[in-house]
Design an enzyme around this catalytic site. Structure first.
Site, short mmCIF file in Angstrom:
data_model
loop_
_atom_site.label_atom_id
_atom_site.label_comp_id
_atom_site.label_asym_id
_atom_site.label_seq_id
_atom_site.Cartn_x
_atom_site.Cartn_y
_atom_site.Cartn_z
N ASN A 88 0.83 -1.19 0.00
CA ASN A 88 0.00 0.00 0.00
C ASN A 88 0.88 1.26 0.00
O ASN A 88 2.03 1.22 -0.42
CB ASN A 88 -1.01 -0.01 1.15
CG ASN A 88 -2.35 0.58 0.73
OD1 ASN A 88 -2.43 1.68 0.18
ND2 ASN A 88 -3.42 -0.16 0.99
N HIS A 114 3.60 0.12 -2.65
CA HIS A 114 3.98 -1.29 -2.80
C HIS A 114 5.50 -1.51 -2.84
O HIS A 114 6.01 -2.27 -3.65
CB HIS A 114 3.33 -1.90 -4.04
CG HIS A 114 1.83 -2.03 -3.95
ND1 HIS A 114 1.16 -2.07 -2.75
CD2 HIS A 114 0.89 -2.14 -4.93
CE1 HIS A 114 -0.14 -2.20 -2.99
NE2 HIS A 114 -0.34 -2.25 -4.29
N HIS A 188 -1.20 -9.93 -3.70
CA HIS A 188 -1.97 -9.03 -4.57
C HIS A 188 -2.62 -9.83 -5.71
O HIS A 188 -2.36 -9.59 -6.88
CB HIS A 188 -1.05 -7.95 -5.14
CG HIS A 188 -1.75 -6.68 -5.51
ND1 HIS A 188 -2.92 -6.65 -6.23
CD2 HIS A 188 -1.44 -5.39 -5.24
CE1 HIS A 188 -3.29 -5.39 -6.41
NE2 HIS A 188 -2.41 -4.60 -5.82
N GLU A 327 -6.75 -7.52 -0.42
CA GLU A 327 -5.37 -7.61 0.05
C GLU A 327 -5.32 -7.47 1.58
O GLU A 327 -5.42 -6.36 2.11
CB GLU A 327 -4.54 -6.51 -0.60
CG GLU A 327 -4.64 -6.46 -2.12
CD GLU A 327 -4.28 -5.10 -2.67
OE1 GLU A 327 -3.19 -4.60 -2.33
OE2 GLU A 327 -5.10 -4.53 -3.42
#
Length: 362
Positions: A88, A114, A188, A327
């Site tokens: 994130n 990420h 993911h 996620e």
């Protein structure tokens, strides 16, 4: 040179491609009951395919990705990847730790997303273990050096994929560090329970989430502050709702994210053992998926930025809403939020994250 090696009755190890430096990328297929099969490649510790039976027993691949290796390297889309060192977003790619400010790579406008430009999804993981007893399982490892993408500490990470008896799989993450750092790992997966060859979007998939609150975001998708109740909003999935039912109702948060791209605050926060976090059903095929996790948050993404620019499996162009992502993870921007659960990892501690994906038919 290509090869296929049968490791055990339910494990196949095979060549999948090469990196530009000549390093080999492998694929391991873990086989379960009734045609269920999970295939993982060593680049990004990525789930490359996932074959799941429908109500008639017909199996289909239900995750977006590519048929061969080259597109994974050429186009970063996170399809099925392991995300780290921090999943994130981190606001401005910056955070304080023990009074020192660390600047990590900003790759999403002013923010870090990420893990930066070359996160764990862009790294070649090594196969540490393959076992068929008591269940088909593989463990991959990656050592992230001190300073990689700006993060402090050498981080030793592992992820173990295990096929479960009841048609599903688990993902267990572990990590250790030699100096204080922040860690947030996740899977993911881009799911479409109709099957990727069905050429359908996911707007008719019915979603249930065990979340009473979510985190509203600003225009850069960084949380504005604390959790807000989902009641009375398009973010209320406490009862099953079609993903597309309220996607275009004009809510400001849906406009900012071009759909759903928000952290849902799971009931109970971080837990000792995985509990039900979400359930998704595709009525036409009868395929259902349940997600159990011990994490405090669940990022729900409705495939808003799939734009048809990169061909996927069988040459199919993936477009908006062709998949959904769920996620499990810590909350976004937690390194900068004292009111969020801590994502700090110190030497001598072990970061752990366990999630289960169970599939069923109706």
């Amino acid at each position: 040179m290509t090869y296929i090696e049968t490791v055990g009755p339910n494990i196949v190890r095979e060549h999948f491609g090469h990196l530009p430096d000549g390093a080999t990328v492998e694929r391991v297929r873990l086989c379960g009951r009734n045609g269920f099969e999970l295939a993982v490649i060593t680049f990004g510790a990525t789930v490359q395919s996932l074959h799941v039976p429908d109500r008639t027993g017909r199996c289909a691949d239900i995750v977006l990705g590519h048929d061969d290796f080259a597109p994974y390297f050429a186009h970063r889309r996170y399809f099925g990847a392991t995300i780290g060192r921090y999943a994130n977003r981190i606001a401005h790619g910056s955070f304080l730790l023990d009074g020192r400010r660390f600047q990590v790579t900003a790759n999403d406008g002013v923010n870090s997303l990420h893990g930066g430009v070359a996160g764990f999804d862009q790294r070649l993981w090594s196969i540490e273990a393959l076992t068929d007893d008591p269940a088909p399982s593989m463990t991959l490892a990656y050592i992230s050096p001190d300073g990689e993408e700006g993060y402090p500490g050498t981080l030793s990470a592992r992820v173990t994929y295990t096929v479960t008896e009841d048609i599903g799989f688990s993902i267990a993450f572990e990590a250790m560090t030699d100096r204080p750092t922040v860690v947030n790992l996740t899977h993911h997966g881009f799911f479409n329970l109709a099957g990727v060859d069905a050429a359908e979007d996911v707007l008719d998939h019915e979603l249930l989430m065990m979340a009473d609150a979510y985190l509203p975001v600003d225009e850069t998708l960084i949380p504005l502050g604390g959790p807000e109740p989902v009641v009375g909003t398009p973010f209320d999935f406490r009862q099953p709702q079609r993903i597309g039912a309220r996607l275009r109702n004009g809510h400001e948060q849906l406009r900012l994210a071009q759909g759903y791209d928000h952290n849902f605050c799971l009931q109970g926060g971080r837990t000792e053992a995985p509990r039900l976090a979400a359930r998704v059903l595709h009525r036409a095929s009868g395929r259902g998926m349940e997600l159990f996790t011990d994490q405090p948050g669940l990022q729900f993404y409705s495939g808003n930025f799939l734009d048809g620019s990169v061909p996927g499996k069988r040459g199919r162009l993936y477009r908006q809403a062709d998949a959904f992502c769920l996620e499990p993870q810590a909350w976004p921007d937690a390194p900068n939020r004292l009111d969020y659960s801590s994502v700090r990892l110190d030497p001598g501690e072990v970061y752990r994250h366990l999630s289960f994906y169970r599939f069923y038919s109706t």
